[in-house]
Scaffold this motif. Structure first.
Motif, mmCIF file in Angstrom:
data_model
loop_
_atom_site.group_PDB
_atom_site.id
_atom_site.type_symbol
_atom_site.label_atom_id
_atom_site.label_comp_id
_atom_site.label_asym_id
_atom_site.label_seq_id
_atom_site.Cartn_x
_atom_site.Cartn_y
_atom_site.Cartn_z
ATOM 1 N N VAL C 19 -1.286 46.937 -3.799
ATOM 2 C CA VAL C 19 -0.464 47.969 -3.175
ATOM 3 C C VAL C 19 -0.323 47.685 -1.679
ATOM 4 C CG1 VAL C 19 -0.375 50.413 -2.556
ATOM 5 C CG2 VAL C 19 -1.024 49.735 -4.873
ATOM 6 N N TRP C 20 -1.462 47.335 -1.065
ATOM 7 C CA TRP C 20 -1.443 47.019 0.360
ATOM 8 C C TRP C 20 -0.471 45.880 0.644
ATOM 9 C CZ3 TRP C 20 -2.983 42.097 1.882
ATOM 10 C CH2 TRP C 20 -3.019 41.877 3.267
ATOM 11 N N MET C 21 -0.543 44.861 -0.226
ATOM 12 C CA MET C 21 0.277 43.675 0.008
ATOM 13 C C MET C 21 1.744 44.010 -0.145
ATOM 14 S SD MET C 21 -0.852 40.106 -1.508
ATOM 15 C CE MET C 21 0.223 40.211 -2.913
ATOM 16 N N LEU C 22 2.050 44.815 -1.147
ATOM 17 C CA LEU C 22 3.448 45.186 -1.360
ATOM 18 C C LEU C 22 3.955 46.000 -0.179
ATOM 19 C CD1 LEU C 22 3.510 46.074 -5.163
ATOM 20 C CD2 LEU C 22 4.589 44.136 -4.019
ATOM 21 N N CYS C 23 3.177 47.025 0.229
ATOM 22 C CA CYS C 23 3.653 47.955 1.249
ATOM 23 C C CYS C 23 3.685 47.330 2.636
ATOM 24 C CB CYS C 23 2.774 49.200 1.299
ATOM 25 S SG CYS C 23 2.919 50.174 -0.181
ATOM 26 N N LEU C 24 2.679 46.535 2.962
ATOM 27 C CA LEU C 24 2.565 46.068 4.341
ATOM 28 C C LEU C 24 2.980 44.608 4.526
ATOM 29 C CD1 LEU C 24 -0.711 47.799 5.539
ATOM 30 C CD2 LEU C 24 1.638 48.496 5.884
ATOM 31 N N VAL C 25 3.194 43.890 3.454
ATOM 32 C CA VAL C 25 3.596 42.494 3.610
ATOM 33 C C VAL C 25 4.919 42.214 2.912
ATOM 34 C CG1 VAL C 25 2.891 40.080 3.375
ATOM 35 C CG2 VAL C 25 1.154 41.849 3.680
ATOM 36 N N ALA C 26 4.926 42.412 1.582
ATOM 37 C CA ALA C 26 6.095 42.002 0.807
ATOM 38 C C ALA C 26 7.336 42.832 1.157
ATOM 39 C CB ALA C 26 5.782 42.091 -0.684
ATOM 40 N N VAL C 27 7.180 44.161 1.121
ATOM 41 C CA VAL C 27 8.346 45.015 1.384
ATOM 42 C C VAL C 27 8.877 44.815 2.818
ATOM 43 C CG1 VAL C 27 9.119 47.407 1.615
ATOM 44 C CG2 VAL C 27 7.862 46.694 -0.427
ATOM 45 N N PRO C 28 8.016 44.855 3.851
ATOM 46 C CA PRO C 28 8.543 44.642 5.195
ATOM 47 C C PRO C 28 9.252 43.299 5.367
ATOM 48 C CG PRO C 28 6.337 45.525 5.333
ATOM 49 C CD PRO C 28 6.589 45.221 3.886
ATOM 50 N N LEU C 29 8.635 42.240 4.854
ATOM 51 C CA LEU C 29 9.275 40.929 5.006
ATOM 52 C C LEU C 29 10.580 40.887 4.217
ATOM 53 C CD1 LEU C 29 6.236 38.451 4.887
ATOM 54 C CD2 LEU C 29 7.612 39.087 6.869
ATOM 55 N N GLY C 30 10.546 41.468 3.017
ATOM 56 C CA GLY C 30 11.746 41.501 2.186
ATOM 57 C C GLY C 30 12.855 42.308 2.849
ATOM 58 N N TYR C 31 12.468 43.441 3.422
ATOM 59 C CA TYR C 31 13.472 44.300 4.050
ATOM 60 C C TYR C 31 14.053 43.635 5.295
ATOM 61 C CZ TYR C 31 15.811 48.448 5.771
ATOM 62 O OH TYR C 31 16.754 49.317 6.207
#
Lengths: 374, 268, 287
Positions: C19-31
């Motif tokens: 969850v941490w990785m999705l919220c703070l890494v994957a989603v921000p970089l993706g966005y």
């Protein structure tokens, strides 16, 4: 009836996806029995042990501890303990606290546990080491403490996973005796995993020989040694000659086969079905059962050329050529005739009572640890 | 003879590198006690810049902010990192190495990327910049710090201790409390100190996520716009000493020492 | 050996980190990647797909020129950091017996000393009224302060090299310590001189550490924006500053996002190369 058995496995199978680690294991292990799981690495013996301990869940089958199915019971509610190969003594606890651990988990205070801790320490001959940390002990000492820790709350069975594997050769011999004595004294069922055939033969009441997840034979050391059920068992335990032969029409009771123009009779054959004449068979005889230039009469005598002589301390291993196949014979150093040299002819004698036929198809399962392989 | 000389040459070079590494730090320390602003004019010794620091309410507030952000980030990172470390160490799943690299990204990617990408999302969600947004940023890079420290401890620990504890009658909670936690305790303390140190002087990511609620580095960065005042040296000296103290403390808990490397190389 | 018994529990442990990785890494970089295809209309970001941001970067030689200069500077910095860090690691690993522990700590402490403090230190040393100029002036060697010291690429290079040395030292030292000492003895027994032993044995075996250190230094140097801002002056604009300015006064987030993505692509490509030759962890986070 089930009460007599400490542990019972019924059709126990373990697979990870397509990989079958253990296939259909059935055994009843009696109370107080010293039972070994023997086999080369990757044969499924440790997996079997871990399933009994509850550290792995079987894919199929039932595991009964003292008559109760425990497949769904977590390890911490099973009345068996494991001695791990690396001992897994908790490095942050002294010897005392390590041994106390299983009692502490049952809510027994250190002071109440004192007597029992003293008793097991005496049992493994490690009094006076209570305040040491595991790192301050030698390998053999850690081994004993691991044993004491597993015995302190008197489990129904002790599971030992190659407990002597990390020790050097001499110490291993000494520890084998210690283990066997302790087992006799406390009368607890031992399930002992090893890949060392000598260890299994000398210590066990019964042995299950395994390979690639399959149980090849369960029996007493004597049965396993003298009446191996498969060519694999025959090859894994002791030193065995495997000769390629052709099935002959039986004359009388015993099955017969031809090897390099010589006719051999066998007291045992594991070949099922009606034997066709001319079928290939494996003709097996233990190396120490081959008589060399013996004065005693044997059922079969053949001439062979000596190819190699290896001195091994207490005996000699002689390799002879018999019509293009190698026959190894072990001759005690006391009986050794120095006239035998490489290139000379030797008279090899075989008794039908020592010969077994196995199906040719089992040849691929043979493991050979011969002198030339090393 | 030539061998000896070459050895001396290398040591002299090494000494130069150490000089290069420590001279700047010494300069900062000296300047913080200097009554004047230039080094040549250094004459005498004063503590007045330090006294001025304590009169700067904003600076003291920023200092407290930094400590609370650090503590909160470390607290969250320890929980996430510890669970994650056991997950990655003990569970086998496809794409594990990719997973490991992804976890590591916030630590190894340029800080500007993490700062900007978090800012972009935060703005898109219409969240105002606040202590919370700063905390999010700090959690993002402290988690890999903690996780990888604990992972390397788990790797050295071997898998049998937990099995042994359960086998001896400890349920999962007892296993964690009596066996796992004591065994990773020093790594946990070391990792927390390390994560706190990293969080304490982080500026690159914080810069994007800080509003009016400033952490100490962001505050100092603001001060630096108006030139390097003696006060900047004083607070720098304090930070310097604090980092040194943390590193010393850390080295007691983690295996981050030449000894461990040596022992490891012997075993190979 | 899989842990079949506790598999569900073990999987639960993976949830927070995922969850941490999705919220703070994957989603921000993706966005960020997503808005790099948006455009600015007035003061608003409009979600209209465009390639204009990337086109602007690749057609305007000013932007690609800054990237190229930044990459060259980062390369120089990484090489300088190796020049300082490798011999240090070599000395510590092979030459020092007594005090090895202390020297090791001495080598890695700068890594944990505040980044800002280190910048302040170098501004102080290189400034017009800084340590070097004041010293030289008072010695009568120069009349006017040397102006090439601060507010240019030289100052950036010095400071970033300073920052990067521990990042090179640690992986190199780790890989040097892993070299079995008997290999080196064997080499010198065979009559190879120290230099030949170094080039034939030590250097190849320490290459993974060297590559890791180099790439870490390169990425750090390429992505930094604070040091160029503080010490680079007007001619020291680096790629990091270019990105930063899009989020500051230029207020062109989509373009900034596109630039960020270009930096990300470069970093990830380089990291991909490390995982081939070295290790991405490089020993910083392992104990």
């Amino acid at each position: 009836m089930a009460e007599e058995n400490a542990i019972e496995l019924r059709g126990v199978k373990k697979a990870w996806g397509d990989v079958v680690a253990v296939q259909s294991f059935d055994v009843e292990i009696r109370k107080g029995e010293f039972f070994s799981l023997l086999g080369p690495s990757g044969c499924g013996k440790t997996t079997t042990l871990r399933m009994i301990a509850g550290l792995e869940e079987p894919t199929e089958g039932q595991i009964l501890l003292e008559g109760h199915d425990v497949v769904r019971v977590p390890p911490y509610r099973r009345n068996v303990h494991t001695v791990f190969q690396d001992y897994a003594l908790f490095p942050h606890m002294t010897v005392n606290k390590n041994i106390w651990f299983p009692l502490k988990m049952r809510g027994i205070s250190l002071s109440d546990a004192g007597q029992r801790i003293d008793r097991v320490l005496r049992l493994v001959n490690m009094e006076g080491y209570e305040r040491r940390l595991p790192q301050q002990l030698s390998g053999g000492q850690r081994q004993r403490i691991a044993l004491a820790r597993s015995l302190v709350d008197e489990p129904a069975a002790l599971l030992l996973d190659e407990p002597l594997g990390a020790l050097d050769f001499k110490l291993r011999g000494a520890m084998q005796k210690v283990l066997k004595d302790i087992q006799r004294n406390v009368g607890i069922t031992f399930i002992y995993v090893t890949h060392d055939q000598t260890e299994a033969l000398t210590m066990s009441d019964r042995i299950a020989v395994m390979k690639s997840g399959r149980v090849h034979q369960i029996g007493t050391p004597d049965e396993i040694y003298s009446r191996p059920a498969t060519a694999f068992v025959a090859s894994f335990i002791g030193e065995m000659n495997f000769l390629h032969g052709r099935r002959l029409q039986a004359q009388g009771e015993m099955p017969q086969a031809e090897v390099g123009g010589h006719r051999f009779r066998a007291s045992r054959s594991t070949i099922t079905g009606t034997p066709g004449s001319g079928d290939e068979v494996l003709v097996c005889i233990r190396t120490e059962r081959v008589q060399v230039n013996s004065h005693r009469g044997t059922d079969h005598e053949v001439e062979g050329t000596v190819r190699r002589i290896v001195y091994r301390g207490t005996d000699y291993e002689l390799t002879c050529d018999l019509a293009g196949q190698e026959v190894r014979a072990v001759v005690s150093a006391v009986d050794w005739n120095p006239e035998l040299r490489v290139g000379t002819q030797a008279r090899l004698g075989f008794n039908a009572a020592d010969i077994t036929f196995f199906p040719q198809a089992e040849e691929k399962e043979i493991v050979q640890y011969t002198t030339e392989a090393v | 003879m030539s061998r000896r000389n070459r050895g001396i040459g290398l040591k002299a070079y090494g000494f130069l590198v150490y000089f290069f590494l420590y001279f700047p730090l010494i300069v900062v320390l000296l300047f913080s006690f200097s009554p004047t602003k230039t080094i040549v004019g250094i004459s005498g010794f004063t503590l007045k810049w330090y006294q001025e620091l304590f009169r700067d309410q904003n600076l003291l507030a920023a200092f407290l902010h930094t400590i609370s952000i650090g503590a909160a980030a470390v607290g969250i990172a320890v929980v996430l990192g510890m669970a994650g470390a056991f997950f990655v160490s003990r569970v086998h799943f496809p794409g594990k190495s990719v997973f490991r690299t992804l976890v590591l990204l916030p630590y190894i990617l340029p800080g500007i990327l993490m700062g900007i990408s978090l800012l972009v999302v935060i703005k898109a969600l219409n969240i105002p910049l606040s202590p919370l947004t700063v905390l999010l940023g700090h959690v993002s890079f402290t988690v890999p710090v903690v996780m990888f420290q604990i992972m390397s401890r788990i790797a050295r620990m071997g898998p049998n201790y937990q099995s042994a504890a359960m086998d001896l009658g400890a349920n999962p909670v007892q296993t964690f409390w009596y066996v796992t936690l004591p065994m990773i305790r020093t790594a946990l303390i070391g990792a927390s100190l390390l994560a706190f140190t990293v969080s304490f002087d982080e500026i690159v990511i914080s810069y994007f996520l800080t509003g009016t609620w400033m952490t100490l580095p962001v505050y100092i960065y603001g001060m630096m716009r108006y030139g390097l005042s003696p006060k900047v040296y004083a607070i720098s000296a304090i930070i310097l000493c604090l980092s040194l103290a943390l590193v010393m403390l850390m080295s007691r808990y983690t295996g981050r020492s030449a000894d461990v490397y040596r022992v490891r190389s012997r075993q190979d | 050996m899989g842990e079949r018994f506790s598999a569900p529990r073990a999987l639960l442990r993976g949830i927070p980190i995922t969850v941490w990785m999705l919220c703070l890494v994957a989603v921000p970089l993706g966005y960020t990647f997503l808005i790099s295809f948006f455009q600015v209309e007035g003061l608003q970001i409009a979600a209209k797909f465009t390639l204009k941001n990337y086109r602007l970067f690749f057609t305007d030689p000013m932007y690609s020129g800054i990237l190229l200069k930044s990459m060259l500077l980062a390369l120089a910095i990484a090489l300088l950091a190796i020049l300082a860090g490798y011999p240090l690691a070599y000395m510590l690993s092979f030459r020092v017996r007594r005090g090895k522990q202390a020297l090791f700590m001495l080598s890695i402490i700068p890594l944990w000393v505040s980044y800002l403090v280190r910048i302040i230190a170098w501004r102080t040393i290189l400034g017009n009224k800084g340590v070097i100029n004041s010293a030289l002036t008072s010695l009568g060697l120069i009349q006017e302060p040397l102006s090439f010291l601060l507010y240019n690429r030289f100052a950036i290079a010095v400071t970033l090299t300073y920052i990067c040395i521990p990042f090179v030292f640690i992986p190199v030292y780790t890989s040097l310590e892993k070299i079995p000492r008997n290999i080196m003895e064997a080499s010198s027994d065979l009559g190879a001189g120290e230099l030949r032993t170094f080039f034939n044995v030590v250097l190849p075996l320490s290459l993974p550490g060297l590559v890791t250190g180099f790439i870490f230094a390169f990425i750090i140097a390429l992505g930094d924006y604070i040091i160029p801002q503080q010490l680079g002056g007007t001619q020291g604009i680096m790629f990091g500053n270019l990105i930063w300015s899009q989020f500051g006064f230029a207020f062109n987030w989509p373009f900034g996002a596109a630039l960020s993505f270009i930096l990300l692509a470069i970093s990830v490509t380089i990291l991909g190369l490390t995982s081939r030759f070295g290790s991405t962890e490089g020993g910083f986070l392992s104990e």
